[in-house]
Design a protein around this motif. Structure first.
Motif, PDB file in Angstrom:
ATOM      1  N   ALA A  92       0.830  -1.210   0.000  1.00 61.53           N
ATOM      2  CA  ALA A  92       0.000   0.000   0.000  1.00 61.53           C
ATOM      3  C   ALA A  92       0.861   1.255   0.000  1.00 61.53           C
ATOM      4  N   LEU A  93       2.025   1.189   0.633  1.00 63.75           N
ATOM      5  CA  LEU A  93       2.920   2.345   0.657  1.00 63.75           C
ATOM      6  C   LEU A  93       3.446   2.647  -0.744  1.00 63.75           C
ATOM      7  N   CYS A  94       3.726   1.619  -1.516  1.00 64.70           N
ATOM      8  CA  CYS A  94       4.135   1.832  -2.911  1.00 64.70           C
ATOM      9  C   CYS A  94       3.038   2.552  -3.677  1.00 64.70           C
ATOM     10  N   ASP A  95       1.782   2.109  -3.469  1.00 59.51           N
ATOM     11  CA  ASP A  95       0.660   2.735  -4.166  1.00 59.51           C
ATOM     12  C   ASP A  95       0.470   4.176  -3.722  1.00 59.51           C
ATOM     13  N   ALA A  96       0.649   4.441  -2.441  1.00 55.31           N
ATOM     14  CA  ALA A  96       0.512   5.811  -1.937  1.00 55.31           C
ATOM     15  C   ALA A  96       1.594   6.709  -2.525  1.00 55.31           C
ATOM     16  N   CYS A  97       2.791   6.174  -2.713  1.00 57.41           N
ATOM     17  CA  CYS A  97       3.876   6.961  -3.302  1.00 57.41           C
ATOM     18  C   CYS A  97       3.635   7.215  -4.780  1.00 57.41           C
ATOM     19  N   CYS A  98       2.923   6.299  -5.446  1.00 53.37           N
ATOM     20  CA  CYS A  98       2.514   6.553  -6.832  1.00 53.37           C
ATOM     21  C   CYS A  98       1.611   7.775  -6.882  1.00 53.37           C
ATOM     22  N   ASN A  99       0.675   7.835  -5.954  1.00 48.29           N
ATOM     23  CA  ASN A  99      -0.293   8.934  -5.940  1.00 48.29           C
ATOM     24  C   ASN A  99       0.322  10.234  -5.447  1.00 48.29           C
ATOM     25  N   GLY A 100       1.247  10.123  -4.480  1.00 46.06           N
ATOM     26  CA  GLY A 100       1.901  11.315  -3.951  1.00 46.06           C
ATOM     27  C   GLY A 100       1.166  11.998  -2.811  1.00 46.06           C
ATOM     28  N   ASN A 101       0.173  11.330  -2.238  1.00 50.62           N
ATOM     29  CA  ASN A 101      -0.590  11.915  -1.138  1.00 50.62           C
ATOM     30  C   ASN A 101       0.197  11.758   0.170  1.00 50.62           C
ATOM     31  N   LEU A 102       0.751  12.863   0.651  1.00 50.86           N
ATOM     32  CA  LEU A 102       1.606  12.811   1.838  1.00 50.86           C
ATOM     33  C   LEU A 102       0.839  12.391   3.085  1.00 50.86           C
ATOM     34  N   LYS A 103      -0.438  12.774   3.169  1.00 50.51           N
ATOM     35  CA  LYS A 103      -1.244  12.397   4.335  1.00 50.51           C
ATOM     36  C   LYS A 103      -1.404  10.880   4.413  1.00 50.51           C
ATOM     37  N   ILE A 104      -1.626  10.262   3.273  1.00 50.62           N
ATOM     38  CA  ILE A 104      -1.783   8.800   3.267  1.00 50.62           C
ATOM     39  C   ILE A 104      -0.458   8.123   3.592  1.00 50.62           C
ATOM     40  N   ILE A 105       0.623   8.648   3.064  1.00 45.98           N
ATOM     41  CA  ILE A 105       1.940   8.069   3.356  1.00 45.98           C
ATOM     42  C   ILE A 105       2.232   8.141   4.853  1.00 45.98           C
ATOM     43  N   GLU A 106       1.967   9.297   5.451  1.00 50.44           N
ATOM     44  CA  GLU A 106       2.173   9.440   6.899  1.00 50.44           C
ATOM     45  C   GLU A 106       1.261   8.504   7.676  1.00 50.44           C
ATOM     46  N   LEU A 107       0.014   8.375   7.234  1.00 48.63           N
ATOM     47  CA  LEU A 107      -0.930   7.454   7.880  1.00 48.63           C
ATOM     48  C   LEU A 107      -0.386   6.031   7.867  1.00 48.63           C
ATOM     49  N   LEU A 108       0.099   5.596   6.726  1.00 48.58           N
ATOM     50  CA  LEU A 108       0.625   4.238   6.606  1.00 48.58           C
ATOM     51  C   LEU A 108       1.854   4.032   7.483  1.00 48.58           C
TER      52      LEU A 108
END
Length: 265
Positions: A74-90
């Motif tokens: 999921a972290l790879c997918d979040a980095c594809c999108n670039g959403n920092l909030k989701i990355i921090e959440l993960l």
């Protein structure tokens, strides 16, 4: 169109928070249900930048470290999108910043989309910056190949090595081939070896296609000119300290003027 086979996936992908919540509460669906490609609802939410859905899935027990068929989390997918909030959440929910991988890493995924702010966040959480993927090489190779100077700068400042090779090819070779003079300059200033040879025995200068190119002339001048004491001092000190901590100089107990020097500011 809603996917009737995987309603959790569809709701997560489309950002339908209330529908997703109802599906999770009804007890008929596994929060970690996988498609035939091992894609989970959390993967969908992260790839599409659906923060509220991602948070809801995690709240209901979604495993943040499950990978799809290619090894992407999921972290790879979040980095594809670039959403920092989701990355921090993960990351705050236990996501492995350096997951075992088959094809790529979160850092590679961020670079592919030139999400350089994601790179800064990942590096602060201990991401390994010099891992080779199965295609391009290190994330810095990707940045050089794509011409993403902001991503290259973020990687170099965070401590990525400009001299890790992929089949004897360094990021400098990639930048020279595309005659990207600003990127070539940045790599050399950060210690790239101008004399390094690829698998065909070529230096970066020899890969510049145009004989009168400013990039070729610059590389030629760099080969011939001895480096200054200032240059060597910076390289030695950067190798001696943990450059990831330069963003927080109090951890290193270094004067601000020295930190700025080490960060090329």
């Amino acid at each position: 169109m809603t996917d009737l086979r995987y309603p959790l996936h569809a709701a997560a992908r489309e950002g339908r928070h209330d529908d997703l919540k109802s599906l999770l509460l009804c007890g008929l669906h596994d929060v970690n249900e996988a498609t035939f490609e091992l894609v989970r609802p959390l993967h969908e939410a992260c790839f599409c930048g659906q923060y509220e859905c991602a948070a809801l899935l995690i709240e209901h027990g979604a495993n943040v470290n499950l990978s799809n068929i290619d090894g992407g989390t999921a972290l790879c997918d979040a980095c594809c999108n670039g959403n920092l909030k989701i990355i921090e959440l993960l990351l705050n929910s236990g996501a492995n910043v350096n997951p075992p991988f088959l094809m790529t890493t979160p850092v590679h995924e961020a670079v592919f989309r030139d999400n350089w702010k994601c790179l800064e966040l990942l590096s602060k959480h201990g991401a390994l910056l010099d891992k080779n993927d199965c295609h391009y090489g290190t994330p810095l190779h990707v940045a050089a190949y794509k011409g993403y100077i902001k991503s290259a700068e973020a990687l170099l400042k965070a401590g990525a090595s400009p001299n890790v090779s992929k089949t004897h090819q360094t990021p400098l070779h990639e930048a020279a081939r595309s005659q990207d003079l600003p990127l070539v300059h940045m790599l050399l200033e950060h210690g790239a070896d101008v004399y390094a040879r690829d698998s065909q025995g070529c230096t970066a200068r020899q890969l510049v296609p145009c004989s009168t190119s400013l990039c070729k002339l610059y590389l030629q001048e760099w080969e011939r000119t001895p480096k200054t004491l200032r240059f060597h001092c910076r390289m030695v000190i950067r190798r001696a300290v943990d450059v990831k901590k330069l963003k927080c100089p109090m951890q290193l107990n270094l004067p601000k003027i020295l930190v700025r020097f080490l960060q090329f500011e």
